[in-house]
Design a protein around this motif. Structure first.
Motif, PDB file in Angstrom:
ATOM      1  N   ALA A   4       0.820  -1.201   0.000  1.00  0.00           N
ATOM      2  CA  ALA A   4       0.000   0.000   0.000  1.00  0.00           C
ATOM      3  C   ALA A   4       0.855   1.253   0.000  1.00  0.00           C
ATOM      4  O   ALA A   4       1.985   1.264   0.506  1.00  0.00           O
ATOM      5  CB  ALA A   4      -0.919   0.016   1.221  1.00  0.00           C
ATOM      6  N   LYS A  15      -3.553   4.174  -1.556  1.00  0.00           N
ATOM      7  CA  LYS A  15      -3.852   3.073  -2.471  1.00  0.00           C
ATOM      8  C   LYS A  15      -3.397   1.767  -1.844  1.00  0.00           C
ATOM      9  O   LYS A  15      -2.365   1.714  -1.175  1.00  0.00           O
ATOM     10  CB  LYS A  15      -3.124   3.245  -3.815  1.00  0.00           C
ATOM     11  N   THR A  16      -4.173   0.728  -2.071  1.00  0.00           N
ATOM     12  CA  THR A  16      -3.782  -0.605  -1.632  1.00  0.00           C
ATOM     13  C   THR A  16      -3.832  -1.557  -2.825  1.00  0.00           C
ATOM     14  O   THR A  16      -4.574  -1.332  -3.784  1.00  0.00           O
ATOM     15  CB  THR A  16      -4.699  -1.133  -0.517  1.00  0.00           C
ATOM     16  N   TYR A  17      -3.038  -2.611  -2.745  1.00  0.00           N
ATOM     17  CA  TYR A  17      -2.930  -3.571  -3.842  1.00  0.00           C
ATOM     18  C   TYR A  17      -3.018  -4.988  -3.288  1.00  0.00           C
ATOM     19  O   TYR A  17      -2.487  -5.268  -2.203  1.00  0.00           O
ATOM     20  CB  TYR A  17      -1.594  -3.404  -4.581  1.00  0.00           C
ATOM     21  N   GLU A  18      -3.648  -5.866  -4.061  1.00  0.00           N
ATOM     22  CA  GLU A  18      -3.687  -7.274  -3.697  1.00  0.00           C
ATOM     23  C   GLU A  18      -2.366  -7.925  -4.104  1.00  0.00           C
ATOM     24  O   GLU A  18      -1.833  -7.652  -5.191  1.00  0.00           O
ATOM     25  CB  GLU A  18      -4.845  -7.983  -4.404  1.00  0.00           C
ATOM     26  N   SER A 163       7.066  -3.083   0.164  1.00  0.00           N
ATOM     27  CA  SER A 163       5.611  -3.064   0.075  1.00  0.00           C
ATOM     28  C   SER A 163       5.005  -1.674   0.218  1.00  0.00           C
ATOM     29  O   SER A 163       3.823  -1.488  -0.085  1.00  0.00           O
ATOM     30  CB  SER A 163       5.015  -4.003   1.138  1.00  0.00           C
ATOM     31  N   PRO A 166       4.543   0.616  -3.854  1.00  0.00           N
ATOM     32  CA  PRO A 166       4.024  -0.161  -4.982  1.00  0.00           C
ATOM     33  C   PRO A 166       3.857   0.663  -6.252  1.00  0.00           C
ATOM     34  O   PRO A 166       4.055   0.131  -7.362  1.00  0.00           O
ATOM     35  CB  PRO A 166       2.677  -0.672  -4.472  1.00  0.00           C
ATOM     36  N   GLN A 167       3.502   1.935  -6.129  1.00  0.00           N
ATOM     37  CA  GLN A 167       3.319   2.736  -7.338  1.00  0.00           C
ATOM     38  C   GLN A 167       4.648   2.956  -8.057  1.00  0.00           C
ATOM     39  O   GLN A 167       4.714   2.922  -9.293  1.00  0.00           O
ATOM     40  CB  GLN A 167       2.681   4.077  -6.983  1.00  0.00           C
ATOM     41  N   LEU A 170       5.510  -0.354  -9.883  1.00  0.00           N
ATOM     42  CA  LEU A 170       4.748  -0.545 -11.113  1.00  0.00           C
ATOM     43  C   LEU A 170       5.188   0.435 -12.194  1.00  0.00           C
ATOM     44  O   LEU A 170       5.195   0.097 -13.385  1.00  0.00           O
ATOM     45  CB  LEU A 170       3.256  -0.385 -10.828  1.00  0.00           C
ATOM     46  N   LEU A 190       4.323  -7.983  -7.323  1.00  0.00           N
ATOM     47  CA  LEU A 190       3.651  -7.420  -6.142  1.00  0.00           C
ATOM     48  C   LEU A 190       3.359  -8.557  -5.172  1.00  0.00           C
ATOM     49  O   LEU A 190       2.305  -9.188  -5.204  1.00  0.00           O
ATOM     50  CB  LEU A 190       2.360  -6.700  -6.545  1.00  0.00           C
TER      51      LEU A 190
END
Length: 461
Positions: A4, A15-18, A163, A166-167, A170, A190
């Motif tokens: 996140a 923002k959060t990501y799986e 972690s 993440p942005q 990516l 991720l």
């Protein structure tokens, strides 16, 4: 730890990501392996064209990615822009120099003849997919200093980034894709830290590089050792900054402030232990403390901010505990040392003096804008204090005496000795440490050869 973006200036989750599941990880490992089979045969000119294009795209995106980095981990936005520019410079450097750095080497003619060969050479060949486990503190630079040489050598990269960025992670995958690198040349995974072991054990992954904490390095090195895979580790640092009587003391004190608080003090190669000859100690201390006090702490997105928040609440707590332990044990806090009120994970620039070997702050890395100040009676004591650390990443020495320079270069236990200046990384110079700061080297020709198969080619008479 969730994957996140959490703004450290106010604690807000943006923002959060799986995390990727097993099927997606498997797909990406297959793609990396398949891409390597063909990418390894491309020419240096083809790779250089792609890498130069990536540098151009990074220059175009500098403003936007700087704001992303600042929002994710808190560095002042001016420093974030400088980081992006540095990355583009390194990409262009490797695009220009990789072919010559990896050119075939011919042994001396008499050695070739003595071996019974008609001719012989040494060739550098790529290994395959390399796993990069990277930290948040320089979220672009740490990755590019691996990716640029690895891709120019013909390897492909798998990035497991921290972690909390993440942005940025990516963005890096998209950057190389937009530059025209074949799909699978550079992929972001991720995943949480718990997935690293299984990925590294996969036969398709040929090597690993990690920049991060000592426990993380131990875990990766242990797995890689079990699987007999090459690793490069760049771990913690507690770099000494030594000032001798012949130095320009005012300049040394001025640079010391930047050397300590760059990146909000969250840098492995930041100077952390300031060891000053007793003859100039008071003068240095006065100017250094005044410089630390004068720094502007605030919103990292403001152009005039010099120190932003720490990257996480836990990071601030860890730093506070070191300062509080030193204070309770008799150290003097010359400035700072108190958590400010208000939102965000801020901690003020702090100088701690009268430090003893029993204090945690002497033994452990201070990852934030906290400096420790030591008095040394002479050069021998300065070296003893400097080497009294589990770490050995880099070092800084200020002196105009060439004999003293020779002694420091000979005796300091570190991967670098910077004379009359602060430690900095540059693509042309090898970067890495000794002792618990890790092993192997990044950057320069040494770095690009770390993940190559150094192949002897021998022809009979």
């Amino acid at each position: 730890m969730p994957i996140a973006t959490v703004n450290p200036a106010n604690g807000e989750t943006l923002k959060t990501y799986e995390a990727m599941g097993e099927e997606e990880i498997e797909r990406r490992l297959q793609l990396a392996q398949a891409t390597f089979r063909t990418y390894r045969t491309t020419s240096f000119a083809e790779r250089a064209g792609l890498l130069n294009r990536a540098a151009e795209l990074l220059d175009d995106a500098q403003q936007d990615i700087a704001r992303v980095m600042t929002t994710e981990m808190g560095k002042p936005v001016k420093q974030a822009r400088a980081e992006a520019a540095k990355c583009a410079k390194a990409m262009r450097w490797y695009a220009e120099h990789a072919e010559s750095l990896l050119a075939d080497e011919e042994p001396a003619a008499h050695d070739v003849k003595d071996s019974g060969a008609s001719r012989a050479l040494v060739r550098y060949r790529p290994l395959g997919p390399v796993l990069a486990v990277m930290p948040w503190n320089f979220p672009l630079w740490q990755v590019i200093r691996f990716a640029a040489p690895a891709l120019m050598a013909g390897n492909v990269g798998l990035l497991k980034h921290a972690s909390n960025v993440p942005q940025t992670a990516l963005f890096l995958e998209d950057l190389f894709h937009q530059a025209g690198f074949p799909e699978g040349c550079f992929q972001t995974l991720l995943v949480g830290s718990g997935a690293i072991d299984e990925i590294l054990r996969d036969d398709r992954v040929k090597a690993a590089t990690l920049t991060g904490s000592e426990p993380a390095g131990r875990a990766v090195a242990s797995t890689a050792g079990d699987m007999v895979k090459k690793t490069v580790l760049e771990l913690g640092g507690s770099d000494p900054y030594i000032v001798m009587p012949s130095a320009d003391v005012d300049r040394a004190a001025e640079v010391a402030v930047t050397a300590r608080v760059q990146n909000n003090g969250q840098s492995c190669i930041a100077a952390k232990r300031f060891i000053v000859h007793t003859d100039v100690y008071d003068r240095f201390a006065e100017r250094f403390v005044a410089g630390m006090r004068a720094l502007k702490v605030g919103d990292p997105l403001e152009e005039d901010t010099e120190v932003g928040p720490l990257s996480s609440e836990q990071g601030r707590t860890d730093l506070e505990e070191l300062v509080d332990d030193a204070r309770r044990s008799g150290a003097s806090v010359l400035c700072g040392g108190q958590r400010p009120d208000g939102p965000g994970w801020y901690y003020p620039p702090t100088v701690v003096a009268d430090v003893s070997r029993e204090m945690r702050i002497h033994r452990e890395e201070t990852f934030g804008p906290v400096a420790t100040l030591y008095r040394a009676a002479d050069l021998d004591e300065a070296v003893l204090i400097a080497n009294d650390s589990a770490f050995g990443l880099s070092s800084n020495v200020w002196t105009r005496d060439e004999a003293e320079v020779d002694r420091f270069v000979r005796d300091l236990e570190a991967g670098g000795v910077f004379v009359n200046g602060m430690t900095a990384s540059h693509p042309a110079f090898p970067f890495g440490g000794v002792k618990r700061s890790g092993y192997g080297r990044e950057l320069s020709g040494h770095g690009i050869r770390e993940f190559c198969n150094i192949t002897t080619v021998w022809h009979g008479a």
